[in-house]
Design a protein around this motif. Sequence first.
Motif, PDB file in Angstrom:
ATOM      1  N   GLY A 101       0.820  -1.209   0.000  1.00  0.00           N
ATOM      2  CA  GLY A 101       0.000   0.000   0.000  1.00  0.00           C
ATOM      3  C   GLY A 101       0.849   1.252   0.000  1.00  0.00           C
ATOM      4  N   TYR A 102       0.319   2.315  -0.609  1.00  0.00           N
ATOM      5  CA  TYR A 102       0.996   3.613  -0.661  1.00  0.00           C
ATOM      6  C   TYR A 102       0.047   4.695  -0.162  1.00  0.00           C
ATOM      7  N   ARG A 103       0.594   5.636   0.604  1.00  0.00           N
ATOM      8  CA  ARG A 103      -0.198   6.781   1.068  1.00  0.00           C
ATOM      9  C   ARG A 103       0.728   7.865   1.588  1.00  0.00           C
ATOM     10  N   CYS A 104       0.336   9.136   1.396  1.00  0.00           N
ATOM     11  CA  CYS A 104       1.033  10.257   2.017  1.00  0.00           C
ATOM     12  C   CYS A 104       0.479  10.410   3.423  1.00  0.00           C
ATOM     13  N   VAL A 105       1.333  10.270   4.408  1.00  0.00           N
ATOM     14  CA  VAL A 105       0.925  10.353   5.806  1.00  0.00           C
ATOM     15  C   VAL A 105       1.456  11.676   6.364  1.00  0.00           C
ATOM     16  N   PRO A 106       0.560  12.561   6.798  1.00  0.00           N
ATOM     17  CA  PRO A 106       1.010  13.873   7.271  1.00  0.00           C
ATOM     18  C   PRO A 106       1.617  13.827   8.668  1.00  0.00           C
ATOM     19  N   ASP A 110       8.556  15.817  12.266  1.00  0.00           N
ATOM     20  CA  ASP A 110       8.583  17.271  12.492  1.00  0.00           C
ATOM     21  C   ASP A 110       7.533  17.993  11.664  1.00  0.00           C
ATOM     22  N   GLY A 111       6.345  17.455  11.578  1.00  0.00           N
ATOM     23  CA  GLY A 111       5.263  18.089  10.837  1.00  0.00           C
ATOM     24  C   GLY A 111       5.331  17.863   9.337  1.00  0.00           C
ATOM     25  N   GLU A 112       6.373  17.206   8.865  1.00  0.00           N
ATOM     26  CA  GLU A 112       6.526  16.956   7.429  1.00  0.00           C
ATOM     27  C   GLU A 112       5.828  15.648   7.070  1.00  0.00           C
ATOM     28  N   SER A 113       5.133  15.645   5.947  1.00  0.00           N
ATOM     29  CA  SER A 113       4.455  14.417   5.531  1.00  0.00           C
ATOM     30  C   SER A 113       5.441  13.483   4.835  1.00  0.00           C
ATOM     31  N   VAL A 114       5.044  12.237   4.768  1.00  0.00           N
ATOM     32  CA  VAL A 114       5.908  11.198   4.207  1.00  0.00           C
ATOM     33  C   VAL A 114       5.075  10.297   3.311  1.00  0.00           C
ATOM     34  N   PRO A 130       6.152  14.887   0.429  1.00  0.00           N
ATOM     35  CA  PRO A 130       4.969  15.040  -0.420  1.00  0.00           C
ATOM     36  C   PRO A 130       3.708  15.213   0.414  1.00  0.00           C
ATOM     37  N   THR A 131       2.802  16.045  -0.099  1.00  0.00           N
ATOM     38  CA  THR A 131       1.566  16.311   0.632  1.00  0.00           C
ATOM     39  C   THR A 131       0.393  15.485   0.122  1.00  0.00           C
ATOM     40  N   LYS A 132       0.489  15.016  -1.114  1.00  0.00           N
ATOM     41  CA  LYS A 132      -0.638  14.278  -1.690  1.00  0.00           C
ATOM     42  C   LYS A 132      -0.134  13.359  -2.799  1.00  0.00           C
ATOM     43  N   MET A 133      -0.803  12.217  -2.919  1.00  0.00           N
ATOM     44  CA  MET A 133      -0.515  11.261  -3.993  1.00  0.00           C
ATOM     45  C   MET A 133      -1.844  10.844  -4.588  1.00  0.00           C
ATOM     46  N   HIS A 134      -1.843  10.643  -5.903  1.00  0.00           N
ATOM     47  CA  HIS A 134      -3.069  10.201  -6.569  1.00  0.00           C
ATOM     48  C   HIS A 134      -2.683   9.208  -7.662  1.00  0.00           C
ATOM     49  N   ILE A 135      -3.383   8.087  -7.697  1.00  0.00           N
ATOM     50  CA  ILE A 135      -3.178   7.079  -8.741  1.00  0.00           C
ATOM     51  C   ILE A 135      -4.509   6.888  -9.452  1.00  0.00           C
ATOM     52  N   GLU A 136      -4.456   6.832 -10.768  1.00  0.00           N
ATOM     53  CA  GLU A 136      -5.675   6.622 -11.559  1.00  0.00           C
ATOM     54  C   GLU A 136      -5.365   5.712 -12.737  1.00  0.00           C
ATOM     55  N   ARG A 137      -6.393   5.023 -13.189  1.00  0.00           N
ATOM     56  CA  ARG A 137      -6.243   4.216 -14.396  1.00  0.00           C
ATOM     57  C   ARG A 137      -6.433   5.128 -15.587  1.00  0.00           C
ATOM     58  N   VAL A 138      -5.803   4.814 -16.706  1.00  0.00           N
ATOM     59  CA  VAL A 138      -5.937   5.591 -17.932  1.00  0.00           C
ATOM     60  C   VAL A 138      -6.443   4.634 -19.007  1.00  0.00           C
ATOM     61  N   ARG A 159      -1.639   6.197 -14.183  1.00  0.00           N
ATOM     62  CA  ARG A 159      -1.018   7.521 -14.018  1.00  0.00           C
ATOM     63  C   ARG A 159      -0.866   7.794 -12.526  1.00  0.00           C
ATOM     64  N   VAL A 160       0.334   8.239 -12.141  1.00  0.00           N
ATOM     65  CA  VAL A 160       0.630   8.549 -10.743  1.00  0.00           C
ATOM     66  C   VAL A 160       1.002  10.026 -10.637  1.00  0.00           C
ATOM     67  N   TRP A 161       0.413  10.702  -9.647  1.00  0.00           N
ATOM     68  CA  TRP A 161       0.677  12.108  -9.372  1.00  0.00           C
ATOM     69  C   TRP A 161       1.199  12.222  -7.943  1.00  0.00           C
ATOM     70  N   ILE A 162       2.214  13.061  -7.739  1.00  0.00           N
ATOM     71  CA  ILE A 162       2.702  13.349  -6.387  1.00  0.00           C
ATOM     72  C   ILE A 162       2.907  14.857  -6.281  1.00  0.00           C
ATOM     73  N   TRP A 163       2.297  15.449  -5.250  1.00  0.00           N
ATOM     74  CA  TRP A 163       2.427  16.885  -5.010  1.00  0.00           C
ATOM     75  C   TRP A 163       3.355  17.118  -3.830  1.00  0.00           C
ATOM     76  N   MET A 164       4.272  18.053  -3.989  1.00  0.00           N
ATOM     77  CA  MET A 164       5.168  18.476  -2.916  1.00  0.00           C
ATOM     78  C   MET A 164       4.559  19.734  -2.283  1.00  0.00           C
ATOM     79  N   PRO A 165       5.077  20.192  -1.125  1.00  0.00           N
ATOM     80  CA  PRO A 165       4.466  21.340  -0.435  1.00  0.00           C
ATOM     81  C   PRO A 165       4.317  22.596  -1.299  1.00  0.00           C
ATOM     82  N   ASP A 166       5.238  22.854  -2.197  1.00  0.00           N
ATOM     83  CA  ASP A 166       5.163  24.055  -3.028  1.00  0.00           C
ATOM     84  C   ASP A 166       4.155  23.918  -4.161  1.00  0.00           C
ATOM     85  N   ASP A 167       3.607  22.722  -4.375  1.00  0.00           N
ATOM     86  CA  ASP A 167       2.733  22.447  -5.524  1.00  0.00           C
ATOM     87  C   ASP A 167       1.247  22.535  -5.202  1.00  0.00           C
TER      88      ASP A 167
END
Length: 181
Positions: A101-106, A110-114, A130-138, A159-167
């Motif tokens: 399993g994969y998930r962004c855990v906040p 030190d307050g940083e997500s993983v 990373p703050t968020k991850m999204h996987i979708e079928r195409v 398709r896999v998406w990963i957002w970092m704090p600045d995104d």
Amino acid sequence: MRQTARPISARAPGFTLVELTVALALGAMLMVAIVGILQSMSRELEFAKHEADQDWQSSVKRLLHQDLLCASQISTAGGWYWLDGSFTAADSKSGTLRKVGYRCVPGILDGESVLMRVADRHGEPVLFGPTKMHIERVDSRGVAQPLSAQPTAVPRYVRVWIWMPDDEDTAASFQHDFLLH
């Protein structure tokens, strides 16, 4: 009382125009050298940042691709993306794993997500920040489709998406389409 004139050979304290010009020229050359060094260091830093950025993307891409290729089913539940299949454990003692399993855990560090990867109840951090991850079928037309909460066969394209704090309000730092079959 009458003042006597100083002899011409006696100098008043201070610098001559020639000395001042030489000092300014040396200072200017020193400043040019310092600016050149700082520009070079700035280019080196930008290159190092670019390499580090590419490095985390390459390792995440490699790990996700390996797990997606070994998966026979995929689902999502509670913010987790679950892959069922036959996975090789990182340590040879654990043998074969059945679920990953994969998930962004906040707020773990030190307050940083993983971005966490959990395999048979053993979690390991994949990426810090990373703050968020999204996987979708195409589908075959390139249209993104959501994953089901029920395990379904792994599609040909994912398709896999990963957002970092600045995104947060912009495009994801990582977006990759995986061809799996």
